[in-house]
Design an enzyme around this catalytic site. Sequence first.
Site, PDB file in Angstrom:
ATOM      1  N   GLU A   1     -22.188  64.459 -27.514  1.00 50.08           N
ATOM      2  CA  GLU A   1     -22.067  65.046 -26.172  1.00 50.08           C
ATOM      3  C   GLU A   1     -21.621  66.501 -26.230  1.00 50.08           C
ATOM      4  O   GLU A   1     -22.098  67.339 -25.467  1.00 50.08           O
ATOM      5  CB  GLU A   1     -21.111  64.224 -25.307  1.00 50.08           C
TER       6      GLU A   1
ATOM      7  N   TYR B   1     -18.292  66.277 -16.897  1.00 50.87           N
ATOM      8  CA  TYR B   1     -19.510  65.611 -17.355  1.00 50.87           C
ATOM      9  C   TYR B   1     -19.259  64.845 -18.654  1.00 50.87           C
ATOM     10  O   TYR B   1     -19.582  63.656 -18.775  1.00 50.87           O
ATOM     11  CB  TYR B   1     -20.682  66.591 -17.565  1.00 50.87           C
TER      12      TYR B   1
ATOM     13  N   ASP C   1     -25.270  65.747 -14.823  1.00 51.51           N
ATOM     14  CA  ASP C   1     -25.589  66.878 -15.683  1.00 51.51           C
ATOM     15  C   ASP C   1     -26.774  67.626 -15.077  1.00 51.51           C
ATOM     16  O   ASP C   1     -27.230  67.302 -13.981  1.00 51.51           O
ATOM     17  CB  ASP C   1     -25.911  66.400 -17.105  1.00 51.51           C
TER      18      ASP C   1
ATOM     19  N   CYS D   1     -39.089  64.647 -15.028  1.00 50.08           N
ATOM     20  CA  CYS D   1     -38.708  65.525 -13.914  1.00 50.08           C
ATOM     21  C   CYS D   1     -38.109  66.812 -14.486  1.00 50.08           C
ATOM     22  O   CYS D   1     -36.963  67.170 -14.229  1.00 50.08           O
ATOM     23  CB  CYS D   1     -37.726  64.806 -13.002  1.00 50.08           C
TER      24      CYS D   1
ATOM     25  N   CYS E   1     -45.164  64.665 -12.688  1.00 50.16           N
ATOM     26  CA  CYS E   1     -45.009  63.741 -11.566  1.00 50.16           C
ATOM     27  C   CYS E   1     -45.919  62.518 -11.685  1.00 50.16           C
ATOM     28  O   CYS E   1     -45.595  61.439 -11.182  1.00 50.16           O
ATOM     29  CB  CYS E   1     -45.257  64.467 -10.241  1.00 50.16           C
TER      30      CYS E   1
ATOM     31  N   CYS F   1     -44.088  59.664 -13.101  1.00 50.77           N
ATOM     32  CA  CYS F   1     -42.771  59.374 -12.531  1.00 50.77           C
ATOM     33  C   CYS F   1     -42.729  58.004 -11.859  1.00 50.77           C
ATOM     34  O   CYS F   1     -43.590  57.687 -11.031  1.00 50.77           O
ATOM     35  CB  CYS F   1     -42.387  60.454 -11.515  1.00 50.77           C
TER      36      CYS F   1
ATOM     37  N   CYS G   1     -40.171  60.140  -3.735  1.00 45.72           N
ATOM     38  CA  CYS G   1     -39.560  61.446  -4.001  1.00 45.72           C
ATOM     39  C   CYS G   1     -39.687  62.362  -2.786  1.00 45.72           C
ATOM     40  O   CYS G   1     -40.801  62.703  -2.362  1.00 45.72           O
ATOM     41  CB  CYS G   1     -40.229  62.093  -5.217  1.00 45.72           C
TER      42      CYS G   1
END
Length: 291
Positions: free
Chosen positions: A37, A120, A138, A193, A200, A203, A209
């Site tokens: 991370e 985060y 994030d 995305c 798209c 997706c 959306c």
Amino acid sequence: MNENPYSTAVLAWYEANARDLPWRRPEATPWEILISEIMLQQTPVVRVLPAWEAWVERWPRPADLAAEPAGEAVRMWNRLGYPRRALNLHACARAIVERHDGRVPDSHSDLLALPGVGPYTAAAVASFAFGQRHAILDTNVRRVLARAETGIEYPPKTQTKAEVRLAESLLPDAPAVAARWGVAVMELGALVCTARSPKCADCPILDRCSWVLAGRPPHDGPPRRGQTYAGTDRQVRGRLLAVLREAPGPVAKEALDAVWDKSVQRERALDALVADGLVDPLEDGTYALPG
DNA sequence: GAGGCGTGGAC
DNA sequence: TGTCCAAGCCT
């Protein structure tokens, strides 16, 4: 209510499309996840992978890193960028040994108290390493929610309370499901995305959306300026530190002077590196990575 | 809260 | 080619 309108579709998409990243495997330890991370802050996965492998092999537990001088962490950081993160990770290791008996803490507040760990990263480690229920917000999630929920192409430049509330409102109730949801939305933002040229057609929530339903209106507002780099202090710092990383021991001032010809800027950058603890000025006038 | 903080790949 | 972007944090 245990699910939001997207969770089933997004979780199913994740099952089928998630990348096999080593820090996501079941055997990954909290320490390994914390390292990932910190390394992933502002840094692409492909560049993190080899560095992460090297770090977890050399320092499999916090105590292993804590036993080394900070300079070894900076050297092993290689060219990942933002080398203060190497210092932070080293300080994390020592704090974990001193305050938490050598084990990465599992509470969000204890994690947040570690150097270089912000909202985060604390949420990510608590969620991904310990299966807790925290909103993950994030840059990927912010972009997905901006489009799917708010109907705009890009989120605001700085994170708002409204975004936090939105992310929390979408969090599934069951901790294990919430943890899965968090990483799944991140992955959707990373793979589908995306900031530029979103895919798209791939997706799983295309039909829900808001941004797509509104006809994909382009970003409205001031241009999102990218940071310039050439000629900045950051570039000078990078060059100075590269010399020290690549040298086996202390370096003469002349070797550092050679990397940048504007002396005022060069000295300012070197002073800043010293102030940040990334460089040690030695008694004999040479410079070294921190001991 | 805006700006500083590395590096390199993609288009 | 230069611009944009990449799992943020700190001051």
